[in-house]
Scaffold this motif. Structure first.
Motif, PDB file in Angstrom:
ATOM      1  N   GLY A  17       0.818  -1.213   0.000  1.00 57.56           N
ATOM      2  CA  GLY A  17       0.000   0.000   0.000  1.00 57.56           C
ATOM      3  C   GLY A  17       0.847   1.257   0.000  1.00 57.56           C
ATOM      4  O   GLY A  17       0.544   2.224  -0.703  1.00 57.56           O
ATOM      5  N   VAL A  18       1.914   1.250   0.780  1.00 61.34           N
ATOM      6  CA  VAL A  18       2.828   2.397   0.833  1.00 61.34           C
ATOM      7  C   VAL A  18       3.495   2.574  -0.532  1.00 61.34           C
ATOM      8  O   VAL A  18       3.593   3.689  -1.052  1.00 61.34           O
ATOM      9  CB  VAL A  18       3.893   2.208   1.941  1.00 61.34           C
ATOM     10  CG1 VAL A  18       4.914   3.329   1.904  1.00 61.34           C
ATOM     11  CG2 VAL A  18       3.232   2.124   3.299  1.00 61.34           C
ATOM     12  N   TYR A  19       3.930   1.477  -1.112  1.00 62.68           N
ATOM     13  CA  TYR A  19       4.585   1.511  -2.428  1.00 62.68           C
ATOM     14  C   TYR A  19       3.654   2.137  -3.471  1.00 62.68           C
ATOM     15  O   TYR A  19       4.044   3.028  -4.216  1.00 62.68           O
ATOM     16  CB  TYR A  19       4.964   0.086  -2.837  1.00 62.68           C
ATOM     17  CG  TYR A  19       5.694  -0.013  -4.142  1.00 62.68           C
ATOM     18  CD1 TYR A  19       7.084  -0.007  -4.178  1.00 62.68           C
ATOM     19  CD2 TYR A  19       5.003  -0.128  -5.350  1.00 62.68           C
ATOM     20  CE1 TYR A  19       7.769  -0.106  -5.379  1.00 62.68           C
ATOM     21  CE2 TYR A  19       5.678  -0.227  -6.550  1.00 62.68           C
ATOM     22  CZ  TYR A  19       7.051  -0.215  -6.560  1.00 62.68           C
ATOM     23  OH  TYR A  19       7.723  -0.307  -7.761  1.00 62.68           O
ATOM     24  N   LYS A  20       2.412   1.661  -3.503  1.00 62.83           N
ATOM     25  CA  LYS A  20       1.441   2.186  -4.481  1.00 62.83           C
ATOM     26  C   LYS A  20       1.143   3.666  -4.242  1.00 62.83           C
ATOM     27  O   LYS A  20       0.968   4.428  -5.186  1.00 62.83           O
ATOM     28  CB  LYS A  20       0.153   1.369  -4.430  1.00 62.83           C
ATOM     29  CG  LYS A  20       0.313  -0.020  -5.005  1.00 62.83           C
ATOM     30  CD  LYS A  20      -0.972  -0.799  -4.917  1.00 62.83           C
ATOM     31  CE  LYS A  20      -0.814  -2.193  -5.509  1.00 62.83           C
ATOM     32  NZ  LYS A  20      -2.069  -2.959  -5.433  1.00 62.83           N
ATOM     33  N   PHE A  21       1.087   4.059  -2.965  1.00 58.74           N
ATOM     34  CA  PHE A  21       0.807   5.451  -2.637  1.00 58.74           C
ATOM     35  C   PHE A  21       1.906   6.374  -3.143  1.00 58.74           C
ATOM     36  O   PHE A  21       1.636   7.435  -3.708  1.00 58.74           O
ATOM     37  CB  PHE A  21       0.637   5.618  -1.125  1.00 58.74           C
ATOM     38  CG  PHE A  21       0.351   7.030  -0.703  1.00 58.74           C
ATOM     39  CD1 PHE A  21      -0.931   7.538  -0.785  1.00 58.74           C
ATOM     40  CD2 PHE A  21       1.358   7.849  -0.234  1.00 58.74           C
ATOM     41  CE1 PHE A  21      -1.202   8.847  -0.401  1.00 58.74           C
ATOM     42  CE2 PHE A  21       1.099   9.152   0.152  1.00 58.74           C
ATOM     43  CZ  PHE A  21      -0.184   9.651   0.066  1.00 58.74           C
ATOM     44  N   PHE A  22       3.160   5.989  -2.951  1.00 55.63           N
ATOM     45  CA  PHE A  22       4.284   6.859  -3.304  1.00 55.63           C
ATOM     46  C   PHE A  22       4.807   6.654  -4.725  1.00 55.63           C
ATOM     47  O   PHE A  22       5.657   7.409  -5.182  1.00 55.63           O
ATOM     48  CB  PHE A  22       5.451   6.663  -2.324  1.00 55.63           C
ATOM     49  CG  PHE A  22       5.201   7.279  -0.984  1.00 55.63           C
ATOM     50  CD1 PHE A  22       5.125   8.652  -0.842  1.00 55.63           C
ATOM     51  CD2 PHE A  22       5.025   6.493   0.132  1.00 55.63           C
ATOM     52  CE1 PHE A  22       4.892   9.226   0.388  1.00 55.63           C
ATOM     53  CE2 PHE A  22       4.793   7.049   1.368  1.00 55.63           C
ATOM     54  CZ  PHE A  22       4.723   8.426   1.494  1.00 55.63           C
ATOM     55  N   PHE A  23       4.323   5.658  -5.455  1.00 48.75           N
ATOM     56  CA  PHE A  23       4.875   5.294  -6.755  1.00 48.75           C
ATOM     57  C   PHE A  23       4.986   6.475  -7.721  1.00 48.75           C
ATOM     58  O   PHE A  23       6.030   6.717  -8.286  1.00 48.75           O
ATOM     59  CB  PHE A  23       4.067   4.163  -7.394  1.00 48.75           C
ATOM     60  CG  PHE A  23       4.638   3.670  -8.679  1.00 48.75           C
ATOM     61  CD1 PHE A  23       5.810   2.943  -8.687  1.00 48.75           C
ATOM     62  CD2 PHE A  23       4.016   3.960  -9.878  1.00 48.75           C
ATOM     63  CE1 PHE A  23       6.358   2.482  -9.870  1.00 48.75           C
ATOM     64  CE2 PHE A  23       4.556   3.512 -11.072  1.00 48.75           C
ATOM     65  CZ  PHE A  23       5.723   2.776 -11.056  1.00 48.75           C
ATOM     66  N   ASN A  24       3.939   7.217  -7.903  1.00 46.42           N
ATOM     67  CA  ASN A  24       3.965   8.376  -8.801  1.00 46.42           C
ATOM     68  C   ASN A  24       3.689   9.673  -8.058  1.00 46.42           C
ATOM     69  O   ASN A  24       3.124  10.612  -8.611  1.00 46.42           O
ATOM     70  CB  ASN A  24       2.936   8.210  -9.923  1.00 46.42           C
ATOM     71  CG  ASN A  24       3.382   7.211 -10.955  1.00 46.42           C
ATOM     72  OD1 ASN A  24       4.560   7.133 -11.285  1.00 46.42           O
ATOM     73  ND2 ASN A  24       2.452   6.421 -11.460  1.00 46.42           N
ATOM     74  N   SER A  25       4.105   9.750  -6.801  1.00 46.97           N
ATOM     75  CA  SER A  25       3.767  10.912  -5.982  1.00 46.97           C
ATOM     76  C   SER A  25       4.655  12.122  -6.251  1.00 46.97           C
ATOM     77  O   SER A  25       4.271  13.243  -5.969  1.00 46.97           O
ATOM     78  CB  SER A  25       3.871  10.546  -4.497  1.00 46.97           C
ATOM     79  OG  SER A  25       5.224  10.314  -4.147  1.00 46.97           O
ATOM     80  N   GLY A  26       5.850  11.892  -6.760  1.00 41.57           N
ATOM     81  CA  GLY A  26       6.786  12.987  -6.960  1.00 41.57           C
ATOM     82  C   GLY A  26       7.535  13.368  -5.687  1.00 41.57           C
ATOM     83  O   GLY A  26       8.399  14.237  -5.707  1.00 41.57           O
ATOM     84  N   ILE A  27       7.209  12.736  -4.589  1.00 41.63           N
ATOM     85  CA  ILE A  27       7.896  13.003  -3.319  1.00 41.63           C
ATOM     86  C   ILE A  27       9.271  12.360  -3.371  1.00 41.63           C
ATOM     87  O   ILE A  27       9.424  11.230  -3.828  1.00 41.63           O
ATOM     88  CB  ILE A  27       7.077  12.466  -2.132  1.00 41.63           C
ATOM     89  CG1 ILE A  27       5.732  13.189  -2.075  1.00 41.63           C
ATOM     90  CG2 ILE A  27       7.839  12.601  -0.822  1.00 41.63           C
ATOM     91  CD1 ILE A  27       4.760  12.608  -1.073  1.00 41.63           C
ATOM     92  N   LYS A  28      10.279  13.074  -2.902  1.00 42.59           N
ATOM     93  CA  LYS A  28      11.667  12.594  -2.985  1.00 42.59           C
ATOM     94  C   LYS A  28      12.234  12.097  -1.660  1.00 42.59           C
ATOM     95  O   LYS A  28      13.157  11.296  -1.637  1.00 42.59           O
ATOM     96  CB  LYS A  28      12.582  13.702  -3.528  1.00 42.59           C
ATOM     97  CG  LYS A  28      12.171  14.229  -4.883  1.00 42.59           C
ATOM     98  CD  LYS A  28      12.341  13.168  -5.941  1.00 42.59           C
ATOM     99  CE  LYS A  28      11.971  13.742  -7.297  1.00 42.59           C
ATOM    100  NZ  LYS A  28      11.617  12.726  -8.252  1.00 42.59           N
ATOM    101  N   HIS A  29      11.710  12.604  -0.538  1.00 50.11           N
ATOM    102  CA  HIS A  29      12.268  12.248   0.773  1.00 50.11           C
ATOM    103  C   HIS A  29      11.147  12.177   1.796  1.00 50.11           C
ATOM    104  O   HIS A  29      10.235  12.990   1.788  1.00 50.11           O
ATOM    105  CB  HIS A  29      13.313  13.285   1.211  1.00 50.11           C
ATOM    106  CG  HIS A  29      13.984  12.931   2.499  1.00 50.11           C
ATOM    107  ND1 HIS A  29      15.081  12.110   2.547  1.00 50.11           N
ATOM    108  CD2 HIS A  29      13.694  13.264   3.776  1.00 50.11           C
ATOM    109  CE1 HIS A  29      15.454  11.960   3.811  1.00 50.11           C
ATOM    110  NE2 HIS A  29      14.623  12.657   4.569  1.00 50.11           N
TER     111      HIS A  29
END
Length: 82
Positions: A17-29
């Motif tokens: 779930g975390v992976y899917k949330f951040f996959f295309n989020s553009g967040i770097k850190h």
């Protein structure tokens, strides 16, 4: 939970779930506060995504346990260390 060879196995799927949330989020850190089960799942997912992260530990209970051990102080009734 899965039964394999008459044994019960559990798998942590939180990281998916975390992976899917951040996959295309553009967040770097990301800053992860604590490193319990979910914190580890977050760190695993971010590692899979090659994202950087910082771990912020809360050491109050570790310090209390050490102090209690050194000075032989009995544990409170609610047993904070469980």
């Amino acid at each position: 939970m899965v039964i394999e060879n008459n044994k019960l196995y559990g798998y942590n799927t939180d990281w998916i779930g975390v992976y899917k949330f951040f996959f295309n989020s553009g967040i770097k850190h990301i800053n992860i506060i604590g490193y319990g089960g979910f914190g580890r799942a977050v760190a695993y997912a971010l590692t899979k995504l090659n994202m950087t992260f910082s771990l912020l530990y809360i050491i109050l209970f570790v310090t209390f346990r050490l102090f209690r051990t050194v000075y032989n102080i009995p544990m409170p009734i609610n047993k904070l260390n469980q």
